[in-house]
Scaffold this motif. Structure first.
Motif, PDB file in Angstrom:
ATOM      1  N   ALA A 210       1.675  15.610  -5.783  1.00  0.00           N
ATOM      2  CA  ALA A 210       1.662  14.156  -5.547  1.00  0.00           C
ATOM      3  C   ALA A 210       3.082  13.596  -5.672  1.00  0.00           C
ATOM      4  O   ALA A 210       3.507  12.761  -4.857  1.00  0.00           O
ATOM      5  N   ALA A 211       3.829  14.083  -6.663  1.00  0.00           N
ATOM      6  CA  ALA A 211       5.210  13.602  -6.852  1.00  0.00           C
ATOM      7  C   ALA A 211       6.055  13.955  -5.631  1.00  0.00           C
ATOM      8  O   ALA A 211       6.808  13.123  -5.110  1.00  0.00           O
ATOM      9  N   ARG A 212       5.930  15.176  -5.132  1.00  0.00           N
ATOM     10  CA  ARG A 212       6.703  15.599  -3.952  1.00  0.00           C
ATOM     11  C   ARG A 212       6.346  14.751  -2.737  1.00  0.00           C
ATOM     12  O   ARG A 212       7.223  14.330  -1.970  1.00  0.00           O
ATOM     13  N   ILE A 213       5.045  14.511  -2.559  1.00  0.00           N
ATOM     14  CA  ILE A 213       4.609  13.732  -1.393  1.00  0.00           C
ATOM     15  C   ILE A 213       5.163  12.309  -1.490  1.00  0.00           C
ATOM     16  O   ILE A 213       5.666  11.750  -0.517  1.00  0.00           O
ATOM     17  N   SER A 214       5.129  11.731  -2.675  1.00  0.00           N
ATOM     18  CA  SER A 214       5.627  10.350  -2.834  1.00  0.00           C
ATOM     19  C   SER A 214       7.139  10.279  -2.593  1.00  0.00           C
ATOM     20  O   SER A 214       7.653   9.239  -2.178  1.00  0.00           O
ATOM     21  N   LEU A 275       0.710   6.759  -7.916  1.00  0.00           N
ATOM     22  CA  LEU A 275       1.911   6.631  -7.065  1.00  0.00           C
ATOM     23  C   LEU A 275       1.630   5.770  -5.838  1.00  0.00           C
ATOM     24  O   LEU A 275       2.393   5.781  -4.862  1.00  0.00           O
ATOM     25  N   GLY A 276       0.481   5.040  -5.870  1.00  0.00           N
ATOM     26  CA  GLY A 276       0.145   4.151  -4.750  1.00  0.00           C
ATOM     27  C   GLY A 276      -0.297   4.912  -3.510  1.00  0.00           C
ATOM     28  O   GLY A 276      -0.200   4.402  -2.393  1.00  0.00           O
ATOM     29  N   LEU A 277      -0.803   6.158  -3.700  1.00  0.00           N
ATOM     30  CA  LEU A 277      -1.222   6.984  -2.558  1.00  0.00           C
ATOM     31  C   LEU A 277      -2.732   7.239  -2.619  1.00  0.00           C
ATOM     32  O   LEU A 277      -3.337   7.168  -3.695  1.00  0.00           O
TER      33      LEU A 277
END
Ligand code: NDP
Ligand code: GDP
Length: 354
Positions: A210-214, A275-277
């Protein structure tokens, strides 16, 4: 139960005590080392020889810990480690700890995770049977569960070579306690996580993904069974229980768990929404990550640990996942390292790592 007074006394008494931690380079080893140093212990970590440095999780501890070399495969090295460290307490955290790898390397998993426990217990018996011993048992031993929640008396029906090896380690610990009167105990720990969790375990894989995608470092995250239910807690809370288990009058085994169950899908929801995703825009199912034998649900009953050890988890599921996401975002902002190279799946769909 340990009263606040008793805990204070134990802390004072432990000022000169030495603990030997196997698996100190792992997630739990690093948290336990911190805890014991705070309590005034001399901490000696056992590590196996490697051509690269595996002490990344210990860097912040600098020279506050000592290291001795030893390998669970080599009994002479365990005897030597005990003689050098002269511990009052041994925490046996070392293991091949990843379930999918145990199908790929079942014999090695048995050597480390099962026979390694006997090698350590036998070494303790020879060097100093008064040493107190903690074995890292696992909720994976319950496997195909017969009741829910699981407690200390629940039957073991393991579903992976890892689970089978842990059952052996568990019972040989009980056996050394009963045969030789040694203070040897098992913590039957349910899943526990942290920003230091290995990247192949599902919570960390999700928070890192998730961090990488954000941050625009990748678009998709491949996962297996989103409906698996686990009882996930914070590793920092669990190492407190390990220490408490070695401070009792009588050696006993305890289930260590939060008593709350969530799905892999919920981990995705909490991580991505932090992360707002929306996880459903990014998570894809990869059939090769479905396990040959899955454990659908695990839920622990930590009642005995609460009553007798006075232990309670302090970090909630949501706090844990958000803490991990925040740490991964921070890490990747500073150093946007590439996604590690995937390990090729073996024949028969027997598990990829991660
Ligand atoms: P990790 O996988 O993070 O750490 C495993 C440790 O074992 C590493 O330090 C590794 O060293 C060491 N190790 C592996 N093989 C050997 C060997 N042959 N000789 C010496 N050391 C070895 O595990 P965790 O910290 O997450 O877990 C700690 C223990 O708790 C494990 O036994 C695990 O099976 C058990 N457990 C964990 C749970 C969890 O949710 N975390 C739940 C229940 C039980 P190296 O750095 O060299 O690889
Ligand atoms: P385990 O409970 O010790 O096996 O811890 P893991 O974190 O490896 O797996 C927890 C659950 O997540 C299991 O039921 C897995 O099947 C499930 N899961 C779903 N997708 C994945 C994935 O991509 N990787 C891992 N490791 N587990 C996954």
């Amino acid at each position: 139960m340990v009263s606040p007074h008793a805990e204070g006394v134990a802390t004072l008494q432990s000022m000169t005590r030495t603990a030997l931690i196997t698996g100190i380079t792992g997630q739990d080893g690093s948290y336990l080392a911190e805890l014991l140093l705070d309590k005034g212990y001399r901490v000696v970590g056992m590590t196996r020889r490697s051509s690269t440095d595996t002490r990344e999780r210990l860097t912040h501890l600098g020279d506050r810990i000592e290291i001795v070399q030893g390998d669970l495969l080599d009994q002479a090295s365990l005897v030597a480690a005990l003689r050098v460290a002269q511990p009052a307490e041994v925490y046996n955290l070392a293991a091949q700890s990843f379930v999918p790898t145990s199908w790929n390397q079942p014999v090695l998993t048995g050597e480390f995770t099962a026979l390694g426990v006997t090698r350590m217990l036998e070494s303790i018996r020879q060097v100093d049977p008064a040493i107190r011993f903690y074995q890292a048992s696992s909720s994976e031993m319950f496997g195909n569960i017969t009741e829910s929640p699981q407690n200390e008396g629940t039957r073991f029906r393991p579903r992976s070579p890892y689970g089978v090896a842990k059952v052996y380690g568990h019972f040989v610990t009980v056996n050394y306690r009963e045969s030789y009167g040694m203070y040897a105990v098992s913590g039957i720990c349910f899943n526990h996580e942290s920003p230091r969790r290995g990247l192949e375990f599902v919570t960390r894989k999700i928070t890192d993904g998730a961090a990488r995608i954000s941050l625009g470092l990748r678009q998709q995250l491949q996962l297996g069974n989103l409906e698996a239910h686990r009882d996930w807690g914070f590793a920092g809370d669990f190492v407190r229980a390990m220490w408490l288990m070695l401070q009792q009058d009588e050696p006993q085994d305890y289930v260590i768990a939060t008593g709350e169950m969530h799905t892999v899908r919920e981990v995705c929801e909490v991580a991505f929404s932090h992360l707002g995703l929306d996880y459903s825009d990014h998570v894809v199912i990869d059939e090769s990550l479905i396990r040959p034998a899955e454990i659908d649900r695990l839920l622990g009953n930590p009642g005995k640990a609460k009553r007798q050890l006075g232990w309670e988890p302090e970090v909630s599921f949501e706090e844990l996942i958000r803490m991990m996401v925040d740490a991964d975002v921070e890490r990747l902002r500073v150093n946007p390292e590439p996604v590690p190279t995937a390990v090729l799946p073996l024949p028969h769909n027997l598990s990829r790592t991660g």
